[in-house]
Design a protein around this motif. Sequence first.
Motif, mmCIF file in Angstrom:
data_model
loop_
_atom_site.group_PDB
_atom_site.id
_atom_site.type_symbol
_atom_site.label_atom_id
_atom_site.label_comp_id
_atom_site.label_asym_id
_atom_site.label_seq_id
_atom_site.Cartn_x
_atom_site.Cartn_y
_atom_site.Cartn_z
ATOM 1 N N LYS A 984 58.756 40.902 35.416
ATOM 2 C CA LYS A 984 59.607 40.913 34.225
ATOM 3 C C LYS A 984 58.870 41.480 33.023
ATOM 4 N N PHE A 985 57.578 41.171 32.907
ATOM 5 C CA PHE A 985 56.820 41.618 31.741
ATOM 6 C C PHE A 985 55.788 42.685 32.091
ATOM 7 N N ASN A 986 55.889 43.246 33.310
ATOM 8 C CA ASN A 986 54.998 44.333 33.704
ATOM 9 C C ASN A 986 53.529 43.923 33.573
ATOM 10 N N LEU A 987 53.215 42.764 34.168
ATOM 11 C CA LEU A 987 51.861 42.236 34.037
ATOM 12 C C LEU A 987 50.890 42.858 35.016
ATOM 13 N N GLY A 988 51.390 43.416 36.073
ATOM 14 C CA GLY A 988 50.476 43.912 37.088
ATOM 15 C C GLY A 988 50.091 42.810 38.045
ATOM 16 N N VAL A 991 43.564 43.912 39.998
ATOM 17 C CA VAL A 991 42.708 44.907 39.358
ATOM 18 C C VAL A 991 42.146 45.831 40.421
ATOM 19 N N GLU A 992 41.756 47.002 40.001
ATOM 20 C CA GLU A 992 41.181 47.929 40.945
ATOM 21 C C GLU A 992 39.906 47.335 41.541
ATOM 22 N N ASN A 993 39.763 47.463 42.824
ATOM 23 C CA ASN A 993 38.629 46.865 43.535
ATOM 24 C C ASN A 993 37.451 47.827 43.445
ATOM 25 N N THR A 994 36.521 47.530 42.580
ATOM 26 C CA THR A 994 35.429 48.449 42.304
ATOM 27 C C THR A 994 34.330 48.398 43.340
ATOM 28 N N ASP A 995 34.086 47.241 43.914
ATOM 29 C CA ASP A 995 32.978 47.147 44.849
ATOM 30 C C ASP A 995 33.405 46.739 46.245
ATOM 31 N N PRO A 1023 43.081 43.585 34.387
ATOM 32 C CA PRO A 1023 44.026 44.674 34.070
ATOM 33 C C PRO A 1023 44.281 44.815 32.578
ATOM 34 N N LEU A 1024 44.363 43.690 31.884
ATOM 35 C CA LEU A 1024 44.587 43.756 30.443
ATOM 36 C C LEU A 1024 43.420 44.435 29.740
ATOM 37 N N TYR A 1025 42.214 44.109 30.126
ATOM 38 C CA TYR A 1025 41.037 44.727 29.518
ATOM 39 C C TYR A 1025 41.020 46.233 29.773
ATOM 40 N N SER A 1026 41.331 46.621 30.993
ATOM 41 C CA SER A 1026 41.314 48.050 31.323
ATOM 42 C C SER A 1026 42.368 48.816 30.533
ATOM 43 N N ALA A 1037 39.933 44.780 23.093
ATOM 44 C CA ALA A 1037 39.228 44.613 24.366
ATOM 45 C C ALA A 1037 38.057 43.646 24.228
ATOM 46 N N VAL A 1038 37.414 43.640 23.073
ATOM 47 C CA VAL A 1038 36.322 42.695 22.844
ATOM 48 C C VAL A 1038 36.841 41.261 22.861
ATOM 49 N N VAL A 1039 38.011 41.046 22.274
ATOM 50 C CA VAL A 1039 38.594 39.694 22.291
ATOM 51 C C VAL A 1039 38.915 39.273 23.720
ATOM 52 N N VAL A 1040 39.452 40.203 24.510
ATOM 53 C CA VAL A 1040 39.733 39.892 25.916
ATOM 54 C C VAL A 1040 38.440 39.598 26.665
#
Length: 1409
Positions: A984-988, A991-995, A1023-1026, A1037-1040
């Motif tokens: 509903k809110f497009n939260l995702g 996160v992309e799996n980096t490792d 996801p929010l930070y990215s 982003a610093v607050v996140v």
Amino acid sequence: MAADAGRTQNRRHPLETAAAAAELSPFTSDDIILLARNPSATLPESFSSSALLPLLHSPSPALLHSLLSLVSRSPPSPTIVYPLLLSFLRLFFSHRLPGDPDTSRAFHLLFPLLPHLDASNIPSLLDLLSSHLSDITNADEAQALDLLPHLLGLAPADADVINTFLEKLFSIEWSKALLVKMCSLIRDCPPITRVRVSDFLHKIFAGMTDVDIQDLPSLVFQLLLLASKGISSVARKQLITDLLRFFGEPMKGSAAVVRQVEGTVLMHVNFAVKQDPSLGSVVISVVRSDLGTFNHFAAAILLSVARIRRFNDSSIGALKSVVVGSYQDLKLARDCKWLPDITKEELLRSAKRIEKALVRSINESSCGREHVVPSILQFGFILLESVDGKNCEANNTSDGLMSCEELGIQTLKTLFEVHEMARNQVFEQCKFRILSLKHHQSSPVIKLLGHLVQNYPYPMLEFVARLKELLDYFTFMHDNTAVSLINAILPLIKFSKELQDYIILVIRKALFRREDNVRTAAASTIMDLIIAENRSKRNDLNSLQDSSSQASCSQKAGIYFRTEGCLFQELNGLLKRCLAQQVTVKEIVYKGLTRLVMSDPAISQPVFDFLWPHFLQFYSQDAKYPLRMDVCLVMENGKVSQFEPLDQLLSSVSWLLLLHQHGRSDHQSDYSLPCFGFNISQDNEAQAGRLSSGELFLNALSDIRKSLSKWIFEVCFKQSEDSTSHSFQGEKSGIYGCLLLGILEVFINMAVTELEKTPHEGEVDLQKEIMWLVDSYDHVEKESGLNKAGSSIGKGSSNTITQHKVDRDLKDSPRISQSKMIPVRGSLLATSSILKLLNLAVNSYNASCVMSKSTLNHTQSSLPKKTVQCSKMVSFSLKVCCHHLKFMISTSGGSNDDPYKAIIYGDPKQLALPIMQLVWLLKSGVKEESLTKKTDVKGKNISESKADELHLALLCLNEVFKISPSKAYLSELIEVLDTLEAAKFNLGNTVENTDGTIDEQAVMVGDPYGRRFQAFLNRRVKPLYSELADLSLFQEAVVVSELFLIIWRTMPFEQRKIHGMWMMNACKNRKIVNPKLAQNMISLALHLMPSPGDLTASQDIASELLQVIGSEEKDPVDISRTYPFVNSLTKGAVAAALFHVIESCLVDLDWSVSKLKSVSVFKHEFDQPTRNHQIPERLPGVIFEEAVHSRSEALVSVLSFFADMNLKDSQAEQFLKIAAKFYKILSRMTKIGIAPKGCKQLLPGLKFQRLAEVACRKLTCKLYNFVALVQRNQQENISSRGTINKIKRENRCIPDLIFHIEDYERYLIQLSKLTKVNLLRNAKRSTVRDFKILEMKKTSPPGEETECEPAPISSNSSEDKSGNESEEHKEENDGAVEDSESDKDVHLVRKNKRAKMSKVVLESQDDEA
């Protein structure tokens, strides 16, 4: 007669006849026995060994006793003593001698004869003793060992005989009798034997477990005598260590017998320390150096030794260092990410063991150990004094440990409960510390007093008179101390009317004092006293009604109200006086009255009656605009200040009205209880024709509510413009704004509260009213200029956000007096009201988004009014929410069952859901608006406005997570947020799996909390930070990232490692030009990364920073290709971030080296060559040591890059200080590796050798070049006073660095000599810096520059090539400091002539270091 005399003379005694016959013929056994009966008889001179030997082939016990008696009275002869002693011992060990007193006397007769033995006879006697050692089973058989010290003293000087005997002695199993006897004989043995004291102690303590428990005190006494007999210091430490460890283990026997034995041993130790004070120093040093020896018995010994005056401070100090140090070590170990897990587990076990041992020792103090009570009392208060701001908080970890404050309170509570004689001293010490210490130091003592009052009220009644003496100092205390003290003793007023009356008397006096803080404390005390008395009466009345069900209601009321009235009525006059005091006092009264009614809603009517006359000063009933704001201000000394906190008054009244409506039908007031047929509320019934004060308040607030917004827009600030003075106008406008914002919050809270209860049909009108009030709020902010001050909330770190009530204080404004400002407070809305406002903001935002899509091609000036109102609603809701949450965190202390907190604050977790909705809505809005680039009427980008709101929403979300650090709270909070629909809110979703390991690790997590936390980070936070970073919203982003850090800290250490690399990868390829944001993000990313990846990443960043800053050989570049956030604009911030990481590593290393010292001392002492038993494995210590050396090596690599950089000014100075600290730690680390005197020197580990090689090769050489470069830059840039001051500061850092480098190398030389391991094969020689002269403006050609220093002491190229340094050169290098110190006089002459020379003299200043 003559004949008779002749016959008498010829008649002789039989003994004389036997002696005479013995002279004429060989001795017989009967002759010797008969001769020994004469007390004055001795062996004849003609008696020889040849005559004795035939008699000793098969001697009888009587013959041996007779021979010993005669020999002891005769001149000693070695030829007679040896066969006699040998025959006696054989007869004794063959059990042919009875175990009677005669045998014991025979041994005593042998002692004087032993010095006359020949040295050649000693080996055979020792062999005879050693062959029968294993046959000794009782004390009688052990009598022969009394000869052992004399025989060992007569042994040959080569000591082979002694060593042979000792080897046989240590190779057998010792019986109980042998063990007891050896304990008493060791101290009398010759010095050559006491060299093996370590082995003696090993055998003794190994066999003490089988000794009867009643024999232990005597054994310990003998060991203490041995410790005072001149043995080596190492042996004394070992004796005390083994003694403490032995009594720390469980012992056989009943608990009462064990405590009795331990008490006797404590008395022996106390007596021994009094006789030999050096023994007390050994006990204290052992406990300090080895925490493994600390147990309940060690704690009891320290408390007992503390009773000796000369050891009081040192003993209590050792106990404090052990207990407090264990807590601090555990806390540092938890935060140290590179520390091995086995070390952390060891520290946790150690802390638990120490706490358990101390508690046990204190609990057992009542079992015959009353002499340690004063020491326990002293130690308990020292624990409370050692509490700082961080330790005051409760232990929120799951390890089950108490904090220092809790342990100190528990100690003194136990003392107060068990020892009646100590209660007087406990109270006196509390009184003394409350009066003498500062508030933050006396707070734990007041908490202790509160615990004593709560748990032991009846014993505390004995101290009422002294409590009254303490209350006499009420007006001289800190206000917080005074209020806390009254709150601590308030439960006693239930049992002592005298104490209550005295408190009231003290308060009356305090209200007439001039000091504002005293009157503030008095007002707070009045309200606390009234609330406590009201709560106590209600509890007593309920219990009385339950216990007297058969009595009539009037009887119960009559019994309860026999002589007492209500304190609210009794103190009505004092409360009225409070309403004439300063603003802070009035606010306390208003809040206190609200709390009173919340605890008892039935008392609301008397409170209304009390407040109504005061309220009429600010309310005109018949006026068009009834609110009289001008009365709330006062002019003092040309300054405008606030006189009445009208917003607080209206807030209190609004809550009173709400509670009055709820409590009118459900509760019955104490004033209306039927008492003998008379109802106190009958007077109100007689006044039915007149409105009550509650109804008058209801009408008044309704009138104000109707006209407030209109008055604000049409009259309020226009009246201000007519003021005569512009300064007066600014001050008045600011205070007007502060008051109006609070008043608007009150009425918004009322409207929202009504909205929750209104049917669906009436919600529209209330929502319009709320929106109108929000518009008024925005208008007041703009007109008064408070929105500029409050706009700082929208940006910056959450740690720097100021509450909007602080902004309303206008403390940063020079127009308003600082002393008359309104105190800091939160919003005047309840949590439930804020929740409703946030939901309204979400709905309004959704509606405005739909409407804005229909007007997509229009400019902002043509956007519908509802969109603007939506922005105001969102901004207002987030502001009040942020202020409310921050104030809630600041006032988190107090009782959990306080109804005021339950009603006002409620459950803050419910706020997280609408806040998260706003975060994602605003983030999507910023993304859309950034594409359209819309602007408002004033030209401000709409995306920037929404970014400010997004930043504020993220801050609110952070504050919700900060309310409680417990895992249970965070889990419940995340569970609330998980109910949000992602689609509903497009939260995702993830996160992309980096490792490639995050999802797998998430499944493997066994902890339900950890699994939930990790899923929330992966699906929501990351996801929010990215996305924020992709939108270049780096501040957001610093607050996140701070939110990420809050959750990350609660996760197990193994799970933390998963997320560190992700944070670094998230910001690795982003170009950041804001220095502050770059520093923040880099610091956080490196903080999250696991070890050793953090320093590896630091090395990579430092290498790129070297390219951007440049070096002496290379020119700088503008931006790094690998890390774009390292560029010419952020290079200073990146360097600062790396310095911060390095300094945090130095703090950890400094602590680690101190712990490494205790491990190394233990290892050295137990690696002595005289010990032949199995050495305990020190695997945890070895792992810890290797981790310290590896961390130091990685830090060397990071510092080496900075040594190549061309740093300027403050950064160069900071780097010099950091390098000096690092070399100081290396010096301590190397010194620890040098074994103390008397201990075996161990070889340095491979990790340490590698560290020494890397430090000398990579860092030391470069630092000398860096120092030369800094000094050369100084001379080239001398132009101003500021530059000269910087040069002076750097010149103070350089000698300090050089001293620590040379000190480190000095210890390396010493360690190399002791271990024959060349640790300086990569080191370069120092330079004579006292007379190094550089040209002022000339520089040497590049080709002439050397690798390190241009002027070495001597050529050493051959040694450098071979890689080995001779001992002569080492000694020469070691004496470099002495050579420089010998030239002080020449240095002073050069210094005086410096001003006249055309060249510059660079000094080393080694004498200052």
